[in-house]
Scaffold this motif. Sequence first.
Motif, short mmCIF file in Angstrom:
data_model
loop_
_atom_site.label_atom_id
_atom_site.label_comp_id
_atom_site.label_asym_id
_atom_site.label_seq_id
_atom_site.Cartn_x
_atom_site.Cartn_y
_atom_site.Cartn_z
N UNK A 32 -7.73 9.70 1.66
CA UNK A 32 -6.52 9.87 2.47
C UNK A 32 -6.57 8.99 3.71
N UNK A 33 -7.70 8.99 4.41
CA UNK A 33 -7.81 8.18 5.62
C UNK A 33 -7.62 6.70 5.32
N UNK A 34 -8.22 6.24 4.22
CA UNK A 34 -8.04 4.85 3.81
C UNK A 34 -6.59 4.54 3.48
N UNK A 35 -5.90 5.52 2.88
CA UNK A 35 -4.49 5.33 2.53
C UNK A 35 -3.64 5.17 3.78
N UNK A 36 -3.94 5.95 4.83
CA UNK A 36 -3.18 5.82 6.08
C UNK A 36 -3.39 4.43 6.69
N UNK A 37 -4.66 3.98 6.74
CA UNK A 37 -4.96 2.69 7.36
C UNK A 37 -4.36 1.53 6.56
N UNK A 38 -4.53 1.57 5.23
CA UNK A 38 -3.97 0.49 4.40
C UNK A 38 -2.46 0.45 4.50
N UNK A 39 -1.84 1.61 4.63
CA UNK A 39 -0.38 1.65 4.75
C UNK A 39 0.06 0.98 6.05
N UNK A 40 -0.65 1.26 7.15
CA UNK A 40 -0.31 0.61 8.42
C UNK A 40 -0.35 -0.91 8.26
N UNK A 41 -1.37 -1.41 7.59
CA UNK A 41 -1.54 -2.85 7.45
C UNK A 41 -0.44 -3.49 6.60
N UNK A 42 -0.17 -2.92 5.42
CA UNK A 42 0.77 -3.59 4.53
C UNK A 42 2.22 -3.40 4.95
N UNK A 82 2.90 1.22 11.31
CA UNK A 82 2.67 -0.09 10.73
C UNK A 82 3.79 -1.06 11.07
N UNK A 83 5.05 -0.58 10.96
CA UNK A 83 6.18 -1.44 11.29
C UNK A 83 6.16 -1.86 12.74
N UNK A 84 5.86 -0.91 13.64
CA UNK A 84 5.84 -1.22 15.07
C UNK A 84 4.71 -2.17 15.43
N UNK A 85 3.51 -1.88 14.93
CA UNK A 85 2.35 -2.73 15.21
C UNK A 85 2.57 -4.13 14.64
N UNK A 86 3.01 -4.18 13.39
CA UNK A 86 3.21 -5.48 12.75
C UNK A 86 4.22 -6.34 13.46
#
Length: 477
Positions: A268-278, A407-411
């Motif tokens: 789950x934690x990896x899914x949150x982080x990967x989602x932010x990136x992509x 993710x949208x805001x950071x990107x």
Amino acid sequence: MSSTTPAPAWRRTVVLALIMGAQLMMVLDTSIVTTALPHLVDELGFSPASLSWVQNAYVLAFGGLLLLGARVGDLAGRRRVFVIAVAVFALASLVAGLAFSAPVLLAARVLQGVASAFAIPSTLALLVGAYPEPEQRSRAIAVYSAVIGAGASVGIIVGGLFTDLLSWRWGLLINVPIGLIVVLLSPRFLTETARRRGSFDLAGALTITVGMTALVWGLIESSTLGWASPVVIGLLALAAVLVVAFVLIERRTAEPIVPLGLFANATRSGAYLARILIVGAMFSTFYFLSQYLQDVLHFSALLAGLSFIPLTGMFFATVYVVRPLVRWMGQERLLIASLVLALVGMGWLSTVGAGTAFLPWVLLPLLVLGIGQGIAIILLTQFGMADVPADQAGAGSGLVNTAHQLGGSVGLAVLAGVFIAAGGDRAAIAAQVTGYQAVFHVAAGFYALAVVVGVVMLVAARRARRSAPVNAVEQPV
């Protein structure tokens, strides 16, 4: 509706349509005004500096209040909160569509963001509750994920159509009849969740809401003021302090707004982080590619919007291929393959120039990117809700959507800074092209990092599967 007897197929289809209709209109509103921005300067008197706030006002309220919205849904009943929030969103859309000045439009956009923050965490939780069977639930989540992934591109398409053929205002006013239908039909078809008794974690709600707002605001300001600005440093420092305080509060409170146990699972934690990136990579691509098509290739707003149809089509097409591919490859390996495919598409897109022909040198990378991103979003949504207890479904849904909006805001903040640093804000076409190429190169780097996260998730999953039988043997007899 009985909790043990599955609902008829037609009823579940209506449930899916209601939830997807609300989800789509709220997600696409992050980008629906993108193609209309030049028109707002003429009609409402926006300055170039203030123009970005038409989009940022929505994202700021949306991202800052998502976790609070999730908790309120858990306590007050998710259907109740969903219906009220959709009604407020429709009203705010009416005000935005009829706005006669810049301040009125911005205020309406903020209200839209607030309503979305309270409605969207309930959508995934209501959807999971309506599909108790694992196979049907997996298919419904795939559709849900495709809508989330395609929302920004659909917004650009719809915005371009209305801007050129009617008016930018219709891109906002179209939400009114959609919202009215959802509000009228939801009480009949959506099952209300049990209202949980318990205290409201006020300290946690305040710290995470202000912290998320400060983070998003700081990232937004960084693209115009620069990372060394005292304002940006102050906002990001405040966000860091409040997030740390939030974690400490959640560890001590009996009924946290976000159960920290949701982060204990590496998948789950990896899914949150990967989602932010992509999402950061893809959302920024929509924003900058739309400008590239209009400013460099001289597309109209309508043609720029229509150019995203193939990409959007790929998002929805992946719904039908994920399940057979999972059976063939496994979830983790398919995730890595999809991220690599998206990386290839973004890297290919970074080769665009002033004389690049849309067919095939923009279209083909978009198709590759759409397939990879579409599959990845579906899988990351499933991973993000994996083994989440029913009484924490709202919080789990809130985290998935928070990662998406963050993710949208950071990107956008990072890549807007990259664009300016590369000279893309200058008038010369050559300088703009250099800026767009730099943006797409850095976005490709986001996908490369996501691939690394995917590999870590695969290793963690394999270790968990290997340890399961060992634990079973070691249990006391």
